[in-house]
Scaffold this active site. Structure first.
Site, PDB file in Angstrom:
ATOM      1  N   GLU A 164       7.169  26.133  17.579  1.00  0.00           N
ATOM      2  CA  GLU A 164       7.145  26.967  18.786  1.00  0.00           C
ATOM      3  C   GLU A 164       7.849  28.293  18.517  1.00  0.00           C
ATOM      4  OE1 GLU A 164       8.037  23.834  18.475  1.00  0.00           O
ATOM      5  OE2 GLU A 164       7.739  22.647  20.296  1.00  0.00           O
TER       6      GLU A 164
ATOM      7  N   ALA B 217     -13.640  -1.895 -14.963  1.00  0.00           N
ATOM      8  CA  ALA B 217     -14.564  -2.817 -15.625  1.00  0.00           C
ATOM      9  C   ALA B 217     -13.770  -3.869 -16.398  1.00  0.00           C
ATOM     10  CB  ALA B 217     -15.495  -2.045 -16.550  1.00  0.00           C
TER      11      ALA B 217
ATOM     12  N   LEU C  19       1.001  -4.846  -6.363  1.00  0.00           N
ATOM     13  CA  LEU C  19       1.941  -4.127  -5.488  1.00  0.00           C
ATOM     14  C   LEU C  19       1.323  -3.950  -4.099  1.00  0.00           C
ATOM     15  CD1 LEU C  19       4.728  -2.792  -5.329  1.00  0.00           C
ATOM     16  CD2 LEU C  19       3.634  -0.629  -5.961  1.00  0.00           C
TER      17      LEU C  19
END
Lengths: 351, 351
Positions: free
Chosen positions: A63, A174, A283
């Protein structure tokens, strides 16, 4: 006025807020733990007289930047802000003060501030005689530039997007380990743009050892982007001295743990709000099993392999009733790939 | 006339051909080895006076059915046909003769007949003074009701669509084998509609032994559809006497081979044109490795498992350079699932 029947906002208001959103997109990745906010000021005649966005922590908010650009022309005008203006004294004075003293007649914000310390801005503005409206482009902002910060403001935890690329049959490489390139050039370029906008990229040590990725944000020309997220490697072993993730293109943090909440606590402690989890499969499985993935961003290449490592492993699910259910937010194509954005059907943590 | 700038056809022509396409969709699965064709006759004033579709082999073709319905009102009118009218004497007289003697002024067909024996219909019509145009809704027809038959007309081989349902991470079941239900109710209902329109459903013996599927087409209410495709089980072992696939709801063929071309030759010998391959993963791999999948229809559920059998296995691909590359034709959502239709980037057989 040219009223849009779907939203009830006129066209120039929508255009002004869209410009504020664009301004906020520009500063994503530079403001955490503050929100990346955008602001556009129109003068009393409806002309754009100021555009601003949040500066790095300690610097002015959106702002203030927009009001500075507008100067005296803000008087009697309207400020469009992606987030409800703050009413509290933090490292900078409250934005409500700046808006009131600039003499704007109205403030329109997209999203209400969920932060109890900063909230109440709308009330302060109204008490000073400023007209306040809310909700314009709220969905775009909630799903876009403020998604991660809103999550952080509500939970105190970093927001985690798990991004993966796979074949239509779910393979990330792959059988012989080759994976260059599963996804299209367009998808890879988009991932680099996403990386530039997050605070941290997280990868497992196994992935770093196997693929030696650099984990940087690059332009389509291959040049390092003007800013880089923190690179985070998770895993108990050592990083080899020559690993590319240790080069000087960005900062790197090695967390010697596999505990997801330890990882997130360490990141929160460094002001990280927006996390891009890039694998590997185990993970990602650990984050999903812990209920710590808040968005899934899948790039599915229109290819089939029939063998090779899966994109996801060890998520702790053994039977179909326990499958992690998502809701698709968005499906698009990206250079021939199918890009799917999805969020958990039940909020993580409620499971 | 209200000309559509994209195609150059007026709106009433497009509407007439769309009606012919819908009529042809209704008879899919009942005409092989003949093509499921639809025909609409407009009178000279542009009003629909006849709709017809190909009857089962030996019965009248679409044009004859539509002309019978139109009667004298066909004179001076236009026939819209999804396929170029045939000019040869097969089991029925040539449709060109019927169109000429009915006195139609014009014929518009979507797709040219690639069959050298039947082709030349347009020339015969023109020689008789009938105006002939081609190409209206060609893409819709080529990808829709005539896709399988056009492949068959060009190659002499049945067309194979491999359909599978999987999670976003490519699993067709959880680690414990449970898979009810991975895909949404809407997706499953759509698969039943597809089954009703094909000539044969092919599944591997392993899948039949593991899941005991019925391999029938059912209505959303669970009732057997009004027609059923041939059920084909592929594999060298025996079918257990109580297998549901041996019930009396449809005919079943057990082919004691794993050789893909033997399977297709046996099906072609029975007049099968349109084959839906429903797995399991190794049979799909064998079809893909042989270059005998002409379309992939994937229903990806917005769920994650991280463990469990893959949707595809043993496709003979070990390195990324040999990945089977597809082109996505169409991405839609189906009850929350992402539905992807894709075709090989290079035609099978050219690899």
């Amino acid at each position: 006025m040219d009223v849009d029947p779907s939203g009830g906002w006129d066209r120039s208001s929508r255009a002004a807020m869209a410009l504020a959103v664009a301004a906020s997109e520009d500063v994503r990745g530079t403001t955490s733990p503050n929100p990346p906010v955008g602001c556009v000021v129109l003068d009393a005649a409806g002309e754009v007289v100021g555009v601003g966005a949040t500066q790095p922590p300690g610097g002015p908010h959106a702002e203030v930047m927009a009001l500075r650009a507008a100067g005296e022309r803000a008087r009697g005008g309207t400020a469009f802000v992606t987030l409800e203006p703050c009413a509290h004294h933090g490292r900078t004075p409250p934005c409500t003060e700046a808006l009131i003293s600039a003499g704007v007649a109205a403030v329109v914000h997209a999203v209400v501030d969920p932060n109890p310390r900063a909230a109440g801005g709308a009330d302060v503005l109204r008490a000073a005689g400023v007209r306040v409206e809310s909700g314009l482009l709220a969905r775009e902002v909630e799903r876009g530039p403020l998604r991660a910060w809103l999550h952080y403001a509500r939970t105190g935890q970093p927001h985690v997007t798990w991004k993966y690329a796979a074949t239509l049959d779910g393979r990330s490489a792959a059988a012989d380990g080759t994976s260059k390139w599963i996804s299209s050039a367009e998808s890879r370029a988009e991932v680099h743009r996403v990386r530039r906008q997050v605070d941290a990229i997280v990868a497992g040590l196994g992935t770093v050892l196997a693929d030696d990725p650099q984990l940087t944000a690059r332009t389509p020309e291959g040049v390092l982007a003007d800013r880089q997220p923190l690179r985070v490697v998770v895993g108990e072993g050592d990083l080899p001295a020559g690993a590319r993730v240790l080069d000087d293109s960005a900062e790197t943090l090695h967390l010697r743990t596999r505990d997801v909440d330890e990882v997130l606590a360490a990141l929160a402690g460094r002001g990280v709000v927006d996390v891009l989890l890039e694998g590997g499969p185990r993970l990602a499985g650990a984050f999903l099993a812990a209920g710590r993935v808040h968005r899934v961003l899948a790039y599915l290449a229109p290819t089939l392999l029939g063998a090779g490592p899966a994109a996801l492993a060890d998520a702790g699910i053994t039977t179909i009733a326990d499958a992690l259910r998502l809701v698709v937010e968005d499906v698009t194509t990206s250079g021939g790939d199918v890009r799917i954005s999805a969020v958990p059907a039940a909020p993580p943590g409620s499971r």
